[in-house]
Write a protein that holds these residues in place. Structure first.
Motif, PDB file in Angstrom:
ATOM      1  N   LYS A  82       0.715  -1.010   0.308  1.00 30.82           N
ATOM      2  CA  LYS A  82      -0.162  -0.101   0.349  1.00 30.82           C
ATOM      3  C   LYS A  82       0.401   1.347   0.005  1.00 30.82           C
ATOM      4  O   LYS A  82       0.452   2.148  -0.749  1.00 30.82           O
ATOM      5  CB  LYS A  82      -0.654  -0.030   1.132  1.00 30.82           C
ATOM      6  N   GLU A  83       1.605   1.336   1.352  1.00 34.38           N
ATOM      7  CA  GLU A  83       3.095   2.015   1.011  1.00 34.38           C
ATOM      8  C   GLU A  83       4.045   2.542  -0.465  1.00 34.38           C
ATOM      9  O   GLU A  83       3.603   3.346  -0.610  1.00 34.38           O
ATOM     10  CB  GLU A  83       3.616   2.315   2.258  1.00 34.38           C
ATOM     11  N   ARG A  84       4.312   1.238  -1.283  1.00 32.18           N
ATOM     12  CA  ARG A  84       4.618   1.422  -2.239  1.00 32.18           C
ATOM     13  C   ARG A  84       3.940   2.181  -3.326  1.00 32.18           C
ATOM     14  O   ARG A  84       4.357   3.044  -4.264  1.00 32.18           O
ATOM     15  CB  ARG A  84       4.655   0.008  -2.585  1.00 32.18           C
ATOM     16  N   ASP A  85       2.453   1.757  -3.369  1.00 31.11           N
ATOM     17  CA  ASP A  85       1.834   2.079  -4.688  1.00 31.11           C
ATOM     18  C   ASP A  85       1.669   3.461  -4.060  1.00 31.11           C
ATOM     19  O   ASP A  85       1.655   4.259  -5.164  1.00 31.11           O
ATOM     20  CB  ASP A  85       0.883   1.462  -4.341  1.00 31.11           C
ATOM     21  N   ALA A  86       1.944   4.050  -2.645  1.00 34.06           N
ATOM     22  CA  ALA A  86       1.542   5.892  -2.683  1.00 34.06           C
ATOM     23  C   ALA A  86       2.616   6.583  -3.041  1.00 34.06           C
ATOM     24  O   ALA A  86       2.793   7.589  -4.052  1.00 34.06           O
ATOM     25  CB  ALA A  86       1.050   5.478  -1.434  1.00 34.06           C
TER      26      ALA A  86
END
Length: 458
Positions: A82-86
């Motif tokens: 999720k943080e990677r996508d952000a």
């Protein structure tokens, strides 16, 4: 040795790092991108917020490729999908915004942007009633500018420069900058001379065409240009009319000469008959300049005659003699009429009440707050003295201070003067020494340094 850059991402362990782009602190626990360049004398590491980081140009792949294959994760897998996508979205947004800004023609007030806007107005049909109001939001958005553009749009650079020469305006710059100056003059008239320094040539600022600046004046004695800090909005700039679309006649050129001579003070004597009257009176004088007594007598006569016609002389009698005596000695082989003409050129005429009022109004245009205008005038005068002394370092520092004062949106007083140089209220360009001078001026209406320079140059 060739340099190499590596890229990493991690959670900030402290709040000491600042983002290289926005200069804000990267808070502890926030994700940050690190770039480390090696190969020089020292390794250089820079930190970025993800939202501030732009994908380097050398990467031909996508942001996803960069994050997955190049951006090293130093958190041992703590950055979740999720943080990677952000992270990917933040870099994409920043990179996209950078590309758009690189393609933009410049600020809304640049010559390129103004010409593009006028072209768009032509294409849209500026005469449509529903668009009239929108087109008068700024100086260049009017039907008059569209009409002027149609007159000059096919002119070449040399042809635009000819029009500017006929109207005695500056002729340098890019095609769009030349076109903006011509359009402005065609609609509003020729830019007149500066009312602050009494004669400097005005020009539209090349980077921000909504502003008019003074180019200063050339001092023949010092053999250098004396800068002027005058600046105003283009709507407030003083104008002369008409604007010439073809080369002016000799009669029209003479009228332009007279306007410029009156503005600079060079023609004030002749235009008001003062110099002619003084020379007529001087013709009846008999001066013996072969001895000290004769020179002393001639000096007193000259001072009396100059004062009669409101010449700009020191109030102190001794200083007035010190100013006039050397000029008489330098021209002692000439007639009294010629000596008076030389003295008139040297000292000039004091400003009339109307001219003083014009100068006061010009001063007010240089500042956001009218109450700061007199302070600007005092620093401008000091800057001119330093310029005449060829102290360019002082001129530069005074220019920075002047620009800072001019941009303030509140009145400077003796109570807040020192706060301009320190703490959260510090103003860029104003140090402790300048703040002390500002406080002194607010308390006394003058500065010791200014009075010293006035005496030195009297």
């Amino acid at each position: 040795m060739s340099s190499e850059t590596t890229y990493a991402v991690e959670f900030a362990k402290t709040s000491r790092a600042k983002c290289k782009k926005c200069s804000d602190i990267i808070e502890i626990g926030d994700i940050k991108i690190l770039t480390t360049t090696t190969g020089g004398r020292f390794d250089v590491t820079q930190s970025f917020h993800p939202k501030c980081y732009t994908l380097p140009r050398k990467f031909a792949g996508t942001v996803d490729d960069f994050v997955d294959e190049t951006l090293r994760d130093t958190t041992e897998g703590q950055i979740l999908p999720k943080e990677r996508d952000a992270l990917v979205e933040a870099i994409k947004t920043s990179s996209s915004a950078t590309k758009k800004s690189n393609k933009a023609p410049g600020s809304a007030s640049s010559a390129d942007a103004i010409i593009e806007k006028i072209k768009a107005m032509v294409d849209d049909g500026e005469n449509e009633p529903q668009t009239k109001k929108a087109k008068r939001d700024d100086h260049y958005s009017s039907n008059e500018f569209v009409a002027a553009y149609r007159v000059y749009q096919k002119e070449k650079n040399d042809e635009l420069k000819d029009v500017l020469k006929w109207n005695r305006q500056f002729v340098s710059g890019t095609k769009n900058y030349l076109l903006v100056k011509v359009l402005d003059g065609h609609v509003n008239g020729r830019l007149a001379r500066c009312q602050l320094c009494q004669g400097g040539r005005l020009k539209i600022d090349e980077k921000n065409c909504s502003i008019v600046l003074c180019n200063g004046q050339f001092d023949e004695d010092a053999q250098q240009r004396i800068p002027c800090t005058f600046q105003c909005s283009i709507e407030d700039a003083p104008r002369w009319k008409p604007w010439f679309t073809e080369e002016p006649s000799e009669e029209e050129k003479e009228k332009m000469d007279k306007l410029e001579a009156d503005a600079t003070g060079e023609g004030a004597g002749d235009s008001h008959g003062d110099l002619a009257s003084m020379k007529k009176e001087a013709a009846s004088l008999e001066w013996n300049l072969s001895n000290k007594e004769g020179i002393r007598s001639a000096t007193e006569d000259a001072i009396g005659l100059l004062k009669k016609y409101n010449a700009k002389l020191p109030e102190d009698a001794t200083k007035a003699k010190q100013k006039i005596g050397p000029v008489i000695l330098a021209h002692k082989r000439e007639t009294p009429e010629d000596i008076i003409a030389a003295l008139w050129k040297e000292v000039g005429k004091q400003l009339s009440n109307e001219e003083k009022e014009q100068k006061d109004k010009a001063l007010e245009k240089t500042t956001k707050v009218d109450a700061n205008a007199k302070l600007v005038a005092a620093f401008q005068e000091l800057s001119e003295y330093y310029s005449k002394e060829a102290n360019q370092r002082a001129v530069f520092t005074y220019s920075k201070c002047l620009n800072a004062i001019r941009g303030l949106d509140y009145e400077i007083t003796a109570e807040n003067a020192m706060s301009l140089s320190k703490g959260k209220t510090k103003v860029e360009g104003i140090g402790t020494a300048f703040a002390q001078k500002i406080k002194e001026f607010c308390e006394t209406g003058t500065m010791q340094k200014l009075e010293e320079k006035r005496a030195d140059h009297a």
